[in-house]
Design an enzyme around this catalytic site. Sequence first.
Site, PDB file in Angstrom:
ATOM      1  N   SER A   1       0.833  -1.195   0.000  1.00  0.00           N
ATOM      2  CA  SER A   1       0.000   0.000   0.000  1.00  0.00           C
ATOM      3  C   SER A   1       0.872   1.251   0.000  1.00  0.00           C
ATOM      4  O   SER A   1       1.788   1.396   0.812  1.00  0.00           O
ATOM      5  CB  SER A   1      -0.909   0.001   1.236  1.00  0.00           C
ATOM      6  OG  SER A   1      -1.698   1.157   1.261  1.00  0.00           O
ATOM      7  N   GLY A   2       0.597   2.144  -0.950  1.00  0.00           N
ATOM      8  CA  GLY A   2       1.359   3.378  -1.068  1.00  0.00           C
ATOM      9  C   GLY A   2       2.500   3.306  -2.052  1.00  0.00           C
ATOM     10  O   GLY A   2       3.213   4.287  -2.254  1.00  0.00           O
TER      11      GLY A   2
ATOM     12  N   SER B   1      -5.340   4.476  -0.884  1.00  0.00           N
ATOM     13  CA  SER B   1      -5.050   3.050  -0.863  1.00  0.00           C
ATOM     14  C   SER B   1      -6.234   2.265  -1.424  1.00  0.00           C
ATOM     15  O   SER B   1      -7.381   2.455  -1.007  1.00  0.00           O
ATOM     16  CB  SER B   1      -4.754   2.587   0.567  1.00  0.00           C
ATOM     17  OG  SER B   1      -4.580   1.189   0.615  1.00  0.00           O
ATOM     18  N   SER B   2      -5.962   1.383  -2.372  1.00  0.00           N
ATOM     19  CA  SER B   2      -7.012   0.510  -2.920  1.00  0.00           C
ATOM     20  C   SER B   2      -7.280  -0.596  -1.912  1.00  0.00           C
ATOM     21  O   SER B   2      -6.386  -1.369  -1.579  1.00  0.00           O
ATOM     22  CB  SER B   2      -6.566  -0.092  -4.252  1.00  0.00           C
ATOM     23  OG  SER B   2      -6.359   0.897  -5.218  1.00  0.00           O
TER      24      SER B   2
ATOM     25  N   GLY C   1      -0.165  -5.894  -2.533  1.00  0.00           N
ATOM     26  CA  GLY C   1       1.102  -6.584  -2.352  1.00  0.00           C
ATOM     27  C   GLY C   1       1.187  -7.262  -0.995  1.00  0.00           C
ATOM     28  O   GLY C   1       0.262  -7.236  -0.169  1.00  0.00           O
TER      29      GLY C   1
ATOM     30  N   GLU D   1       1.804  -7.955   2.729  1.00  0.00           N
ATOM     31  CA  GLU D   1       1.629  -7.047   3.865  1.00  0.00           C
ATOM     32  C   GLU D   1       2.074  -7.729   5.146  1.00  0.00           C
ATOM     33  O   GLU D   1       1.750  -8.904   5.389  1.00  0.00           O
ATOM     34  CB  GLU D   1       0.167  -6.595   3.999  1.00  0.00           C
ATOM     35  CG  GLU D   1      -0.302  -5.715   2.844  1.00  0.00           C
ATOM     36  CD  GLU D   1      -1.719  -5.190   3.052  1.00  0.00           C
ATOM     37  OE1 GLU D   1      -2.373  -5.654   3.998  1.00  0.00           O
ATOM     38  OE2 GLU D   1      -2.160  -4.341   2.263  1.00  0.00           O
TER      39      GLU D   1
ATOM     40  N   ASN E   1      -0.897   5.261   3.012  1.00  0.00           N
ATOM     41  CA  ASN E   1      -1.228   5.719   1.667  1.00  0.00           C
ATOM     42  C   ASN E   1      -2.499   6.553   1.731  1.00  0.00           C
ATOM     43  O   ASN E   1      -3.476   6.160   2.378  1.00  0.00           O
ATOM     44  CB  ASN E   1      -1.431   4.514   0.733  1.00  0.00           C
ATOM     45  CG  ASN E   1      -1.648   4.930  -0.703  1.00  0.00           C
ATOM     46  OD1 ASN E   1      -1.524   6.096  -1.058  1.00  0.00           O
ATOM     47  ND2 ASN E   1      -1.978   3.971  -1.546  1.00  0.00           N
TER      48      ASN E   1
ATOM     49  N   THR F   1      -2.040   1.834  -8.095  1.00  0.00           N
ATOM     50  CA  THR F   1      -3.205   2.400  -8.775  1.00  0.00           C
ATOM     51  C   THR F   1      -2.781   3.381  -9.848  1.00  0.00           C
ATOM     52  O   THR F   1      -3.300   3.363 -10.979  1.00  0.00           O
ATOM     53  CB  THR F   1      -4.124   3.084  -7.756  1.00  0.00           C
ATOM     54  OG1 THR F   1      -4.530   2.127  -6.767  1.00  0.00           O
ATOM     55  CG2 THR F   1      -5.357   3.654  -8.439  1.00  0.00           C
TER      56      THR F   1
END
Length: 1168
Positions: free
Chosen positions: A274-275, A323-324, A547, A549, A320, A279
Site C-alpha cells: 500500500s502506497g 489506498s485501494s 502486495g 503485507e 497511503n 493504482t
Amino acid sequence: MASAGLYSAISPNPSRKPPSVRQSVPAFKSIRSLPGEFRFMESPSSRPLEEVEHVNGGFMGNGILEEDERDVVDESDQVGYDSPYGRNAQAEEGTPNDQLDASVSPLPSTPSLLIESKWSDTASYVKKKNLHAWYQLQNRDWELAKIISTSGTDLIISLPEGKVLRVQADVLLPANPDILDGVDDLMQLSYLNEPSVLYNLQYRYDRNMIYTKAGPVLVAVNPFKRVGLYGNDYIAAYKHKSIESPHVYAIADTAVREMRRDEVNQSIIISGESGAGKTETAKITMQYLAALGGGSGIEYEILKTNPILEAFGNAKTLRNNNSSRFGKLIEIHFSETGKISGAKIQTFLLEKSRVVQCAEGERSYHIFYQLCAGAPPVLREKLKLKRVEEYKYLCESNCYTVSGVDDAEEFHNVMEALDVVHVSKDEQQSAFAMVAAVLWLGNVSFTVTDNENHVEPVVDEALLSVAELISCTIEALQLALSTRNMKVGNDVIVQKLTLPQAIDARDALAKSIYSCLFDWLVDQINKSLSVGKRRTGRSISILDIYGFESFERNSFEQFCINYANERLQQHFNRHLFKLEQEEYIQDGIDWARVDFEDNQDCLNLFEKKPLGLFSLLDEESTFPNGTDLTFANKLKQHLNSHPCFRGERDKAFVVSHYAGEVAYDTTGFLEKNRDLLHPDSIQLLSSCSTSLPQIFASSMLTQSEKPVVGPLHKSGGAESQKLSVATKFKAQLFQLMQRLENTTPHFIRCIKPNNLQSPGIYEQALVLQQLRCCGVLEVVRISRSGFPTRMSHQKFARRYGFLLQDNVATRDPLSVSVAILHQFQILPEMYQIGILEDTRNRTLHGILRVQSCFRGYQARRSLQEFKKGISALQSFVRGEKTRKEFAVLLWRHRAATVIQKHVKGNNTRKRCAEVTKAAVAMQAVIRGWLVRKCSGNIGLLNLVERKASESDEVLVTASYLAELQRRVLKAEAALRHKEEENEILQQRLRQYENRWSEYELKMKSMEEVWQKQMRSLQSSLSIAKKSLAADDLGRRSDASVNTGEERGYSGDTNSTIFQSHETNGVRSMSASLSIINRLADEFEQRRQVFGDDAEFLVEVKSGQADASLDPDREFGRLKQQFESWKKDYAMRLRETKTILDKLDSEDRTPPDKARKKWWGRKNTSRLT
C-alpha cells in the site's frame, strides 16, 4: 536477454564449481599489438589462476596489466541486448581498465567463497586500485567503504564520513565499478547483491529515474511527486521506439506488440504494498493502451472508470492517502484492427470492515466524504446529509480530510464519470441514497428494554432517515435490528437481541449494503463496457492487486492478501525461471538445470485438505460454539509439525512466507470468514419499495443458496448457510491464476521508498523488505544460478580484440572471441559460448538465398501482373478515348446537318421571294396591258399591227398572257370564296354572342328574383320577430296591470292564479322566440350557401374560375335544390304558425286576442 554470445560466471551451483588446479597465464613477450602505455607489474608466470579477474567474459590476470590512461570505448559498445523492453545504457567512456564493462560476474554470496574467490592474496592490487566494498552498519544500512589495506583476513576500510574501521573480510560485499552507477537494468550489474541493487535504485531515484529493469521485471519507485515522464510526447516516443529507457509505457507497448504478433492474450501484473503506486501505475498503463488502441470512443469510458472505483473502493490509510482496499483485474479487449472494443472489470476481496470502523488517523471510503462535501443542495436535502463529524462511522478515526485533495471537486468528477459509463440520474440518486443510508445506520442507537439486556432501536432522526432512504417501514427496520427469527422444525421463534448482538446486526447490514452497492456499480460499468459481437478473443489484462503485507497486527485481510501473493509469486518464479532456461537451451549452453526451491510448501500449508489453514478455518467457522481461540488452538494442534508454521501464545500463529515470517492474530477471523447476514436483514431489503435494495436482497439470496463446505451449523438455521469468504476468495484466485496461465505475463513491481509519503527520502531497510516481498531479489537469485554476465560475440571481439597477436580485421567475431579465450588459457568451465550466433549466421545466409529466390519470383509475378494490368488499363483508356472521339464526330455530323438545313431553307426562301417578286412585276405589266387594251389604246393597236409580221412571237405572248389571266381569275375566285366563309363565321360569332348576352340576362333576372325572394323571406322573419317582441311587451304590461288590480280586490287567491297565468305566458313567448330564431338562423345559413354556390357558377361560366364541371347543369341542380328547400321552409313556416296559434289561443289575455297576427300581414305570394 542476449540473443547469443559469450556467457561467463563464477557459479554458486555445485555442478559448475571452478576447478582447484592452477595454471599459469602465458607471457606477453611477443605481444606487439598492445598499446605502449601497458606495462608488466610482475612476472605473469608466477600468478595463480585464482587471481584471474574476468570482466564481461574477457579474462585478465589480477595485477598483470595496468593502464595509466583511460580506455576510450566505441559507441557500438553501448548497443543494448535484445530485450522485450529495450534500455538506454549509460556511456562507458572514461573508464579504467579494471572497470571496462557493466556486467562483471557476481561472486557467490557465501562468505567463504567470497574470501577465496575475490579477497585472498590481493593486498597489492587492493592497495593500488583502492577498491570499494559494501559494509553494513549497526542500523542495518549499507555504506560504500574504501579498502585501505589488508592483513590476512582483516581489512582496514574507510567510511564516507571519514571513520576508519578494521573488519573481517567476510562482512564485506563487493561493490560495482563507478561506470555501472545508475544502469537501467539490474542484470547489468557485475555483483548482484542486495546493497548493489539498493544503491542502483537509489542512484536513479535521486535523479528522478524512477523506473528500473530487473530482467523481465520493471521496478517502479514511487516518487511522491509529479515527474515529467508522461504525456502525449512520451507516448509517441515509446510508440515509435525513439526512447528505450525503462518505463510503464514500454511494458504496455510490448504487450500490445506481442498480442498482435503472436495473437496471444497478454497480462500486466502490477503488485506492491500500500502506497507503492499500484493504482497510478495501472492508470498510466491504461492511458497508453487507450492512446494506442483509441478511436472507437470506448477507451474514454474505460479511463473514466478509475474515479468511480477509487471513490467507492479506495481509502486513506496510515501508509497511503489513496489506498485501494480491493484487488481488480481489468481485461481490455481489442478488435481485429487493434482498436479497443470493450473491457471487463473483476474485483477481489473488498475490505468491508472499513465501512464500520477505521483506525486512528485513517479514513473510510472516499465516497462518504465526497458526498458530504460536494452534494448539490437538492440532493443534500433529499438525503438529509450532515457534516462528516456528525456520523459515528466517520468520526471515530478523527481524520476527515486528505492533504491536497478537494472532496467536493472529486465528487463532481465521480458524477461526471457515472454519466460517461451510462449510469442514469435516477440510478445515481439511488446509489447515493444507499451511501447515505449506511452513514445513518452508524448513528442508529439502542435502548435496553428489560433486565436481560434486550434492546430495541431508538426512533430518532437516524432511524427515520434510514427507513426513508431505503424505502422501508420503521417497524420492519426496528424488528430487523432488534430481533431474530429462528426456525425450529415448523415453528418460528422470535429471539430478542442483546446490545452487542444488535450492534453486530446493524454493522452487518451496513457492510452488506455497501458491498452490494460496490458490486452493483461494477456490474453497471461492465454493461457499459461490454464487448458483445466485437470481441475477437485478443485482450490485455491489467492486474492491480495488493502486495505482501506485514504489520504489527495482521488480521484476516492480511491472511488472504499474503496467500494471494504466494500464488502470484509462484507464477512469477516459474515464468521467470522458464524464460531463463529457454534462453540457455536456445543458445545451446551446456548448463545443468537448477532446481530452485519455490514456495509450494507454504501454499500447501494454506490449501491442503483437510488439514490446511483454509480447511481448518472453514471447519471452525461452521461450529456454533467456535471462537477465535479454539481456531488458534486447532491450528497449533494439527500444524505445529509443518515447516512453514509456528504456533505462538494465545491467538497468534506465524507463517513463513517467501518474503519472510508474518505473525497473525486470529481475533475476528471466524466472524470475517463467516460474514453472516441474517435472513431477517435480507427480508428487510427485499420488502423495500425501491429497486436497488431489492437487487441487493436478490444477490444475497443467490449467494446464500450456494452450499457450504463442511458440516452444517444450526445457529441460524439452514437459511443462513453460504460459502465462506475464504472459500470464495480462494475460488476467485484459482480462476485468476488459470486466466493468467493462458496469457503472456509482464511484471511491474511498485516500491515505496519511505513511509512518510514524502519525495526525496529513500529508506534502505524499507526498500529492501519490499524487494524481497515483490520478488525482485528472487529475479537476482534465479539469474545468479546461471550465467549472469553475458556479451554478444561482436561486443566481446570489439572490446578485447586488440589483445590478440594476429591481425583480426578479416576474422568473424566468433573466431575472435574463441581466439582471445584460448590465448589467455581461460578454462572452459569458466565460460560458455552460445551456438546460436553461428547458427544464426548460417540460417541468415540460407534465409537470404531463399528470400532472394522468392523475391525474384515475386518480382516476376508482380511484373507480369503489372503488365496485364497495364494492358487492361490501356484497353479501357483507348476504348474510352475512341468512344469520346466518336461522340464528338457524331455531334459534329448533327451540327452540320442542322447548319445545312438552315442554309438550304434560307436559299429556298430567297428564291421563292425572287420568283414572287418577278410574278408580281409580270402581273402588274399584264394587268396594265389589259387595262390599256380594254380602254382602246390605239397606240397599242397600231403597234400590234406594225408587228403583225411577227405572228409567231405574238401568238406565243398571247397564250402566255392568257395563262396568266386564267391564274389571276382563279385566285380572285378563291379569294371571294374565303371572304364568303369569313362572313359565315362572323355571322355565327354574332349569334353566339347574342345567345351569351341572352343567357347573362336570364341569369341576372333569375338572380334578382332569387334575391327578391330572399329579401321577402328575411323581411317576413324580421316582421315576425318584431311582432313577437311587441306581443311579449304587451303581455308583460297587461300582466303587471292585472296583477295590481287583482291584488287590490281579490287578495292572495287571485294573485296566485294570475302568477300562474303570467308564468305560462312567459313560457309560451320564450318557446315562440326560440322557434323563430332557429328559422332565422337556418334562413341566413341557407342564403349564404346558395349565394356562394351561385357566385362560383357564374365565375366558372365567365371563365374567371377553373373547374371541371358543367355550369349549366350545376346551375339547374342548384335551382332544384333551392326550390325544394323553399317548399320545405314554407311548410315549416306554416307548421310554426299553427304552433304559435295554439300557444296564442292558450293565452287568455284579451289584448292578445284582439291583436292582429304578424303572419296575417305577411305577403304569402312572395313565398310562392
